[in-house]
Design a protein around this motif. Structure first.
Motif, PDB file in Angstrom:
ATOM      1  N   LEU A 380      10.689   5.823 -14.037  1.00 44.75           N
ATOM      2  CA  LEU A 380       9.233   5.762 -13.903  1.00 44.75           C
ATOM      3  C   LEU A 380       8.814   4.924 -12.699  1.00 44.75           C
ATOM      4  O   LEU A 380       7.740   5.144 -12.132  1.00 44.75           O
ATOM      5  N   ARG A 381       9.650   3.959 -12.334  1.00 46.31           N
ATOM      6  CA  ARG A 381       9.347   3.161 -11.141  1.00 46.31           C
ATOM      7  C   ARG A 381       9.471   4.027  -9.883  1.00 46.31           C
ATOM      8  O   ARG A 381       8.566   4.035  -9.033  1.00 46.31           O
ATOM      9  N   LEU A 382      10.564   4.757  -9.762  1.00 45.83           N
ATOM     10  CA  LEU A 382      10.801   5.563  -8.567  1.00 45.83           C
ATOM     11  C   LEU A 382       9.946   6.825  -8.521  1.00 45.83           C
ATOM     12  O   LEU A 382       9.519   7.254  -7.447  1.00 45.83           O
ATOM     13  N   TYR A 383       9.703   7.408  -9.682  1.00 48.29           N
ATOM     14  CA  TYR A 383       8.939   8.654  -9.746  1.00 48.29           C
ATOM     15  C   TYR A 383       7.835   8.550 -10.796  1.00 48.29           C
ATOM     16  O   TYR A 383       7.914   9.163 -11.865  1.00 48.29           O
ATOM     17  N   PRO A 384       6.813   7.760 -10.507  1.00 49.28           N
ATOM     18  CA  PRO A 384       5.713   7.605 -11.464  1.00 49.28           C
ATOM     19  C   PRO A 384       5.005   8.937 -11.679  1.00 49.28           C
ATOM     20  O   PRO A 384       4.726   9.659 -10.707  1.00 49.28           O
ATOM     21  N   PRO A 385       4.714   9.317 -12.920  1.00 51.36           N
ATOM     22  CA  PRO A 385       4.056  10.604 -13.179  1.00 51.36           C
ATOM     23  C   PRO A 385       2.759  10.794 -12.387  1.00 51.36           C
ATOM     24  O   PRO A 385       2.460  11.887 -11.935  1.00 51.36           O
ATOM     25  N   ILE A 386       1.984   9.720 -12.227  1.00 51.61           N
ATOM     26  CA  ILE A 386       0.769   9.788 -11.407  1.00 51.61           C
ATOM     27  C   ILE A 386       1.058   9.012 -10.133  1.00 51.61           C
ATOM     28  O   ILE A 386       1.085   7.784 -10.129  1.00 51.61           O
ATOM     29  N   PRO A 387       1.322   9.722  -9.008  1.00 52.60           N
ATOM     30  CA  PRO A 387       1.785   9.039  -7.798  1.00 52.60           C
ATOM     31  C   PRO A 387       0.719   8.243  -7.061  1.00 52.60           C
ATOM     32  O   PRO A 387       1.041   7.367  -6.285  1.00 52.60           O
ATOM     33  N   PHE A 388      -0.558   8.547  -7.290  1.00 53.65           N
ATOM     34  CA  PHE A 388      -1.614   7.766  -6.646  1.00 53.65           C
ATOM     35  C   PHE A 388      -2.903   7.845  -7.470  1.00 53.65           C
ATOM     36  O   PHE A 388      -3.108   8.787  -8.238  1.00 53.65           O
ATOM     37  N   GLU A 389      -3.733   6.828  -7.332  1.00 48.98           N
ATOM     38  CA  GLU A 389      -5.036   6.777  -7.998  1.00 48.98           C
ATOM     39  C   GLU A 389      -6.064   6.268  -7.005  1.00 48.98           C
ATOM     40  O   GLU A 389      -5.716   5.609  -6.024  1.00 48.98           O
ATOM     41  N   PHE A 390      -7.341   6.562  -7.274  1.00 51.07           N
ATOM     42  CA  PHE A 390      -8.350   5.987  -6.391  1.00 51.07           C
ATOM     43  C   PHE A 390      -9.507   5.404  -7.189  1.00 51.07           C
ATOM     44  O   PHE A 390      -9.805   5.830  -8.304  1.00 51.07           O
ATOM     45  N   LYS A 391     -10.123   4.389  -6.608  1.00 45.41           N
ATOM     46  CA  LYS A 391     -11.270   3.699  -7.196  1.00 45.41           C
ATOM     47  C   LYS A 391     -12.380   3.603  -6.150  1.00 45.41           C
ATOM     48  O   LYS A 391     -12.126   3.684  -4.944  1.00 45.41           O
ATOM     49  N   THR A 392     -13.593   3.383  -6.620  1.00 44.35           N
ATOM     50  CA  THR A 392     -14.739   3.218  -5.731  1.00 44.35           C
ATOM     51  C   THR A 392     -15.385   1.859  -6.002  1.00 44.35           C
ATOM     52  O   THR A 392     -15.626   1.513  -7.159  1.00 44.35           O
ATOM     53  N   ALA A 393     -15.626   1.100  -4.945  1.00 42.94           N
ATOM     54  CA  ALA A 393     -16.254  -0.222  -5.099  1.00 42.94           C
ATOM     55  C   ALA A 393     -17.741  -0.050  -5.405  1.00 42.94           C
ATOM     56  O   ALA A 393     -18.469   0.603  -4.651  1.00 42.94           O
ATOM     57  N   ALA A 394     -18.184  -0.624  -6.519  1.00 40.36           N
ATOM     58  CA  ALA A 394     -19.611  -0.545  -6.875  1.00 40.36           C
ATOM     59  C   ALA A 394     -20.429  -1.498  -6.026  1.00 40.36           C
ATOM     60  O   ALA A 394     -21.594  -1.231  -5.711  1.00 40.36           O
ATOM     61  N   ALA A 395     -19.846  -2.630  -5.655  1.00 39.75           N
ATOM     62  CA  ALA A 395     -20.524  -3.620  -4.813  1.00 39.75           C
ATOM     63  C   ALA A 395     -19.538  -4.141  -3.780  1.00 39.75           C
ATOM     64  O   ALA A 395     -18.322  -3.948  -3.902  1.00 39.75           O
ATOM     65  N   ALA A 396     -20.062  -4.795  -2.746  1.00 39.59           N
ATOM     66  CA  ALA A 396     -19.204  -5.349  -1.689  1.00 39.59           C
ATOM     67  C   ALA A 396     -18.178  -6.314  -2.288  1.00 39.59           C
ATOM     68  O   ALA A 396     -18.457  -7.022  -3.249  1.00 39.59           O
ATOM     69  N   ASP A 397     -16.993  -6.313  -1.696  1.00 42.67           N
ATOM     70  CA  ASP A 397     -15.909  -7.137  -2.234  1.00 42.67           C
ATOM     71  C   ASP A 397     -14.888  -7.390  -1.126  1.00 42.67           C
ATOM     72  O   ASP A 397     -14.885  -6.714  -0.088  1.00 42.67           O
ATOM     73  N   VAL A 398     -14.036  -8.375  -1.352  1.00 38.51           N
ATOM     74  CA  VAL A 398     -12.940  -8.680  -0.430  1.00 38.51           C
ATOM     75  C   VAL A 398     -11.645  -8.613  -1.223  1.00 38.51           C
ATOM     76  O   VAL A 398     -11.478  -9.330  -2.216  1.00 38.51           O
ATOM     77  N   LEU A 399     -10.721  -7.767  -0.785  1.00 34.65           N
ATOM     78  CA  LEU A 399      -9.436  -7.639  -1.457  1.00 34.65           C
ATOM     79  C   LEU A 399      -8.514  -8.801  -1.082  1.00 34.65           C
ATOM     80  O   LEU A 399      -8.700  -9.437  -0.045  1.00 34.65           O
ATOM     81  N   PRO A 400      -7.520  -9.093  -1.903  1.00 33.28           N
ATOM     82  CA  PRO A 400      -6.581 -10.184  -1.595  1.00 33.28           C
ATOM     83  C   PRO A 400      -5.915 -10.051  -0.225  1.00 33.28           C
ATOM     84  O   PRO A 400      -5.563 -11.057   0.405  1.00 33.28           O
ATOM     85  N   CYS A 401      -5.746  -8.827   0.262  1.00 35.91           N
ATOM     86  CA  CYS A 401      -5.122  -8.633   1.575  1.00 35.91           C
ATOM     87  C   CYS A 401      -6.079  -8.985   2.717  1.00 35.91           C
ATOM     88  O   CYS A 401      -5.679  -8.982   3.889  1.00 35.91           O
ATOM     89  N   GLY A 402      -7.348  -9.264   2.377  1.00 32.05           N
ATOM     90  CA  GLY A 402      -8.327  -9.614   3.397  1.00 32.05           C
ATOM     91  C   GLY A 402      -9.275  -8.489   3.777  1.00 32.05           C
ATOM     92  O   GLY A 402     -10.224  -8.691   4.538  1.00 32.05           O
ATOM     93  N   LYS A 403      -9.065  -7.296   3.272  1.00 29.67           N
ATOM     94  CA  LYS A 403      -9.912  -6.155   3.598  1.00 29.67           C
ATOM     95  C   LYS A 403     -11.298  -6.332   2.983  1.00 29.67           C
ATOM     96  O   LYS A 403     -11.439  -6.579   1.780  1.00 29.67           O
ATOM     97  N   VAL A 404     -12.322  -6.205   3.814  1.00 27.29           N
ATOM     98  CA  VAL A 404     -13.708  -6.299   3.357  1.00 27.29           C
ATOM     99  C   VAL A 404     -14.197  -4.900   2.994  1.00 27.29           C
ATOM    100  O   VAL A 404     -14.128  -3.974   3.806  1.00 27.29           O
ATOM    101  N   LEU A 405     -14.662  -4.738   1.776  1.00 26.31           N
ATOM    102  CA  LEU A 405     -15.166  -3.453   1.301  1.00 26.31           C
ATOM    103  C   LEU A 405     -16.676  -3.494   1.147  1.00 26.31           C
ATOM    104  O   LEU A 405     -17.239  -4.510   0.738  1.00 26.31           O
TER     105      LEU A 405
END
Length: 526
Positions: A380-405
């Motif tokens: 399941l680690r190497l071949y996760p059944p759902i390979p990708f997911e997406f989310k939408t930011a409801a309000a402005a935010d800053v991710l831990p990596c520094g990306k401003v949304l």
């Protein structure tokens, strides 16, 4: 026009394109980064690599350090693509409320309706509480274990035995899709459709689901205005989606109607399946959560999640095990201890199961098998059944990596790529190594769910996780112990273009019975 001048003009245009391409490449910060073209953005790169999309995206994410901003040019769409566990934890757990599924998700996955897989807010919370309560019922857990064992004993093993005796090639992907559908229908709808029988009959619902999942994947690649136009004109993949949707909706509607009629005719039912439980509560409650639309959407969502997720996991598990004999031997050694224990408990005589003398395993017997569970987790680690997911930011935010949304920005999480990042799983991240899940003391090693993302994480963690492990391990144990499989030489195994990580070409194998004596089992035990 003089042919010579035409040739010179074409040569000039070609040279200009080559020079411009070289200019764009020189501006890239990394060779792994896709070229961003004027007007088209990164879309040409995505289309050019669509045939190996998952590995291509893994390559450029590794090159840029797990985070990348993709643009689709004239459409104005921007996706922040990430496989950073810190970002996963932030979005799915720490700041969960700011990242709903969103309207775009609901539009893209319109086939799911307003069910638990696509709902947000209060509707999602109420549905989740209801489904969680039903799945936690001891009767349902007992049904899960019993149904998994019975389907293996009465359907799967006899089917494989016949294939082995007749020397027929067998597509394990098709086999797994059928048995998981039988189990899912039994647990969710209270009806066993019996798909895994000799002759392998065509099942319209299964084919329609495959078509729908492929189209949903393409909706992530094709700009929304384009696929919406295709849907309006009823052309391209959207034509296939329309046909699939009618087939799926008719199957769900007929199944619910039949179950509702059975309950009304027979009075209160003792069945522990989820649909019966929901319908019985519907008859005793005026709560709008029990409306017909909810029942339809919930039934569909659970069937798709149950059938496809487990089938994909089993397919990749057997591919990895069959191509790693060392792991297969360890699994058989572990299973031999269970079989020897059963023989000892029954005396010196061999104990034959009702499935033609073949051995089956109950959930309680394989619950403590550490290596089997570790191998399934590694799959399941190497071949996760759902390979990708997406989310939408409801309000402005800053991710831990520094990306401003900004509000409305989309974030794509590449689970498939995360498992192949050295910074997350170490230098051996691409290797199939179940031992990474086992401690020095021999117990299972815990990995946080935002790193091992196969069952989602946070408040939306998969409710069917326990059910999935029960079925997959019950199936895997019985198949490995009773049969030996060999992948047909030259058979190409690669991921399918779908939102579920199925195999594109199936998994074609030769099947033969294993021959064991009581002495072999005792020797393995000692």
């Amino acid at each position: 026009m003089d042919p010579l001048f035409l040739f010179i003009e074409l040569l000039f245009v070609l040279c200009s394109l080559i020079l411009y391409n070289h200019h764009l490449r020189s501006k890239k910060t990394s060779s792994a980064v896709p070229i961003e073209w004027p007007i088209l953005g990164h879309l040409p790169g995505m289309i050019a690599n669509i045939h190996h999309f998952h590995d291509w995206s893994t390559g450029f994410l590794a090159g840029v350090g797990c985070n990348f901003e993709g643009r689709l040019g004239w459409t104005g769409l921007r996706y922040f693509i990430t496989c950073d566990p810190a970002n996963v934890r932030h979005v799915f757990t720490s700041n969960f409320a700011n990242y709903p599924k969103g309207e775009e998700f609901a539009t893209t996955f319109d086939i799911l309706g307003g069910g638990i897989l696509s709902a947000d807010g209060e509707s999602w919370r109420r549905q989740r509480v209801k489904v969680q309560m039903l799945m936690a019922d001891p009767r349902f857990r007992a049904l899960t274990a019993g149904c998994s064992h019975d389907e293996v004993e009465t359907s799967l093993l006899p089917f494989l035995a016949l294939a082995a005796d007749e020397g027929r090639l067998c597509d394990l992907v098709d086999v797994f899709l059928r048995i998981t559908f039988d189990v899912a229908c039994t647990l969710i709808c209270g009806v066993d459709p019996g798909c895994l029988v000799t002759g392998l009959p065509v099942v319209p619902f299964l084919r329609a689901t495959d078509d729908a999942l492929e189209t949903l994947f393409l909706r992530h690649i094709i700009p929304m205005p384009c696929w919406k136009l295709m849907r309006r004109l009823n052309v391209g993949p959207e034509r296939k989606m329309a046909i699939a949707r009618r087939t799926i909706d008719n199957f769900i509607a007929d199944t619910i109607a039949a179950r509702r009629a059975a309950i009304l005719n027979e009075g209160a039912t003792d069945s522990a399946d989820l649909l019966s439980s929901i319908l019985c509560q519907e008859n005793n409650s005026a709560n709008d959560i029990m409306a017909g639309e909810f029942v339809h959407d919930t039934t569909l969502g659970l069937l798709v999640a149950g059938r496809d997720g487990m089938a994909a996991a089993l397919s990749w598990f057997f591919y990895l095990v069959l191509t790693n004999p060392r792991v297969e031997k360890k699994l058989l050694d572990e299973l031999s201890l269970v079989v020897a224990s059963k023989k000892d408990g029954a005396g010196s005589a061999a104990v034959d199961s009702s499935s033609g003398g073949m051995e089956t395993f109950h959930a309680s017997e394989i619950k403590s098998l550490v290596y089997l569970h570790a191998a399934m987790c590694e799959t399941l680690r190497l071949y996760p059944p759902i390979p990708f997911e997406f989310k939408t930011a409801a309000a402005a935010d800053v991710l831990p990596c520094g990306k401003v949304l900004k509000a409305g920005d989309k974030v794509l999480f590449f689970n498939y790529a995360m498992s192949r990042m050295e910074g997350v799983w170490g230098k051996d991240c691409t290797e199939f190594r179940p031992e990474r899940w086992i401690t020095e003391e021999g117990s299972l090693r815990y990995e946080p769910s935002y790193k091992f993302f196969s069952f989602n994480t946070g408040p939306r963690t998969c409710l069917g996780k326990d059910m999935a492990f029960v079925l997959t391990k019950t199936v895997a144990a019985a198949m490995l112990w009773n049969f030996a499989f060999e992948v047909v030489p030259g058979h190409v195994v690669e991921p399918k273009l779908s939102i579920i990580l199925h195999m594109k070409n199936g998994l074609l194998v030769r099947v033969r019975r294993r021959s064991r004596t009581m002495s072999h089992v005792v020797t393995a035990k000692t």
